[in-house]
Write a protein that holds these residues in place. Structure first.
Motif, short mmCIF file in Angstrom:
data_model
loop_
_atom_site.label_atom_id
_atom_site.label_comp_id
_atom_site.label_asym_id
_atom_site.label_seq_id
_atom_site.Cartn_x
_atom_site.Cartn_y
_atom_site.Cartn_z
N THR A 1 0.86 -1.18 0.00
CA THR A 1 0.00 0.00 0.00
C THR A 1 0.89 1.22 0.00
N HIS A 2 0.78 2.03 -1.04
CA HIS A 2 1.51 3.29 -1.13
C HIS A 2 0.54 4.40 -0.77
N ASN A 3 0.86 5.16 0.26
CA ASN A 3 0.00 6.27 0.68
C ASN A 3 0.78 7.57 0.47
N PRO A 4 0.59 8.24 -0.69
CA PRO A 4 1.36 9.44 -1.00
C PRO A 4 0.95 10.67 -0.19
N GLY A 5 -0.13 10.59 0.58
CA GLY A 5 -0.57 11.73 1.37
C GLY A 5 -0.32 11.59 2.86
N GLU A 6 0.30 10.48 3.27
CA GLU A 6 0.57 10.27 4.70
C GLU A 6 1.52 11.34 5.22
N ASN A 7 1.23 11.86 6.39
CA ASN A 7 2.04 12.89 7.06
C ASN A 7 2.01 14.24 6.36
N GLU A 8 1.05 14.47 5.47
CA GLU A 8 0.91 15.78 4.85
C GLU A 8 0.35 16.77 5.87
N GLU A 9 0.85 17.98 5.85
CA GLU A 9 0.36 19.04 6.73
C GLU A 9 -0.01 20.24 5.87
N THR A 10 -1.10 20.89 6.23
CA THR A 10 -1.56 22.06 5.48
C THR A 10 -1.77 23.24 6.42
N MET B 1 2.02 22.57 3.47
CA MET B 1 3.23 22.99 4.17
C MET B 1 4.25 21.85 4.31
N GLN B 2 3.77 20.62 4.22
CA GLN B 2 4.64 19.46 4.39
C GLN B 2 4.08 18.31 3.58
N ARG B 3 4.94 17.65 2.82
CA ARG B 3 4.56 16.44 2.08
C ARG B 3 5.10 15.22 2.82
N GLY B 4 4.41 14.14 2.68
CA GLY B 4 4.86 12.90 3.30
C GLY B 4 4.35 11.72 2.49
N ALA B 5 4.81 10.55 2.81
CA ALA B 5 4.36 9.34 2.13
C ALA B 5 4.83 8.11 2.90
N THR B 6 4.10 7.02 2.74
CA THR B 6 4.51 5.73 3.31
C THR B 6 4.26 4.64 2.29
N ILE B 7 4.98 3.56 2.47
CA ILE B 7 4.73 2.31 1.74
C ILE B 7 4.68 1.21 2.78
N THR C 1 8.53 4.98 5.95
CA THR C 1 8.06 6.37 5.98
C THR C 1 9.10 7.25 5.33
N ARG C 2 8.70 7.92 4.25
CA ARG C 2 9.63 8.76 3.50
C ARG C 2 10.08 9.95 4.35
N CYS C 3 11.38 10.23 4.28
CA CYS C 3 11.98 11.40 4.93
C CYS C 3 12.65 12.21 3.82
#
Length: 157
Positions: A34-43, A60-66, A141-143
Motif C-alpha cells: 500500500t503506497h500512501n502518498p498523502g501520509e504525514n501531509e500538513e496544510t 506545508m509538508q509532504r509525506g508518504a509511506t509504503i 516512511t519517506r523522509c
C-alpha cells in the motif's frame, strides 16, 4: 485506452548500508503493498474574508509511506531468512536517531526508473494460525524529497 498493470510486478529493494559497494537487496515473498502518498501531509488554512466563503489552503509538508506485506521467507538450503527481509528486521529496524534512516527503492517491472526514498522503517506484526504461512510486514516512511534513478542493467564480466 490504457491497460491496468499487475500488482505482482512491483519490485521493492533496500540498500545494504553495511556493504562496501552499493548493494540493493530485494524484499521477496510479498503478497501486497500500500503506497500512501498523502501520509504525514500538513496544510495551513489560508481562508480569509477574500475567499468569499470558499476554503483555501497551502500544503506545508509532504509525506508518504509504503506498507509491505508478505510471507516470512527463508532460503531452503541454509535456513536463513532471505536477505532483504533479514536486513530490514535485524540491521535497519534496531537503529535509532540519525542511523534510523536508510534508502528504499521501488518500481514496476514496466518502468525504466526507480523511485528512491530516504526513509525510516517500522516493523509490523508477524504471525499466523495453524494452516497459515508466517506473515511479514514493514512500513517505510519517506523522509525528505524523493528522487528517481535509472534502472541499470549489470553486464556479467
Amino acid at each position: 485506452m490504457g491497460r491496468p498493470i499487475d500488482a505482482r510486478d512491483w519490485i521493492f529493494e533496500v540498500n545494504d548500508a553495511t556493504a562496501e559497494c552499493e548493494t540493493w537487496l530485494p524484499i521477496e515473498n510479498l503478497t501486497s503493498f500500500t503506497h500512501n502518498p498523502g501520509e504525514n501531509e500538513e496544510t495551513a488554512d489560508t481562508t480569509t474574508f477574500d475567499s468569499r466563503g470558499y476554503y483555501e489552503q497551502d500544503v506545508m509538508q509532504r509525506g508518504a509511506t509504503i506498507e509491505l506485506e508478505g510471507q516470512y521467507a527463508i532460503d531452503p538450503r541454509t535456513g536463513e531468512q532471505m536477505p532483504g527481509q533479514a536486513y530490514v528486521d535485524h540491521v535497519w529496524t534496531p537503529q535509532v536517531g540519525i542511523d534510523s534512516r536508510n534508502l528504499v527503492r521501488w518500481r514496476h517491472r514496466s518502468q525504466d526508473r526507480w523511485a528512491v526514498w530516504e526513509a525510516t522503517v517500522t516493523p509490523d506484526e508477524q504471525g499466523g494460525e495453524v494452516n497459515d504461512k508466517t506473515s511479514w510486514q514493514a512500513t517505510f516512511t519517506r523522509c525528505a524529497r524523493p528522487y528517481w534513478a535509472p534502472v541499470c542493467v549489470e553486464v556479467a564480466a
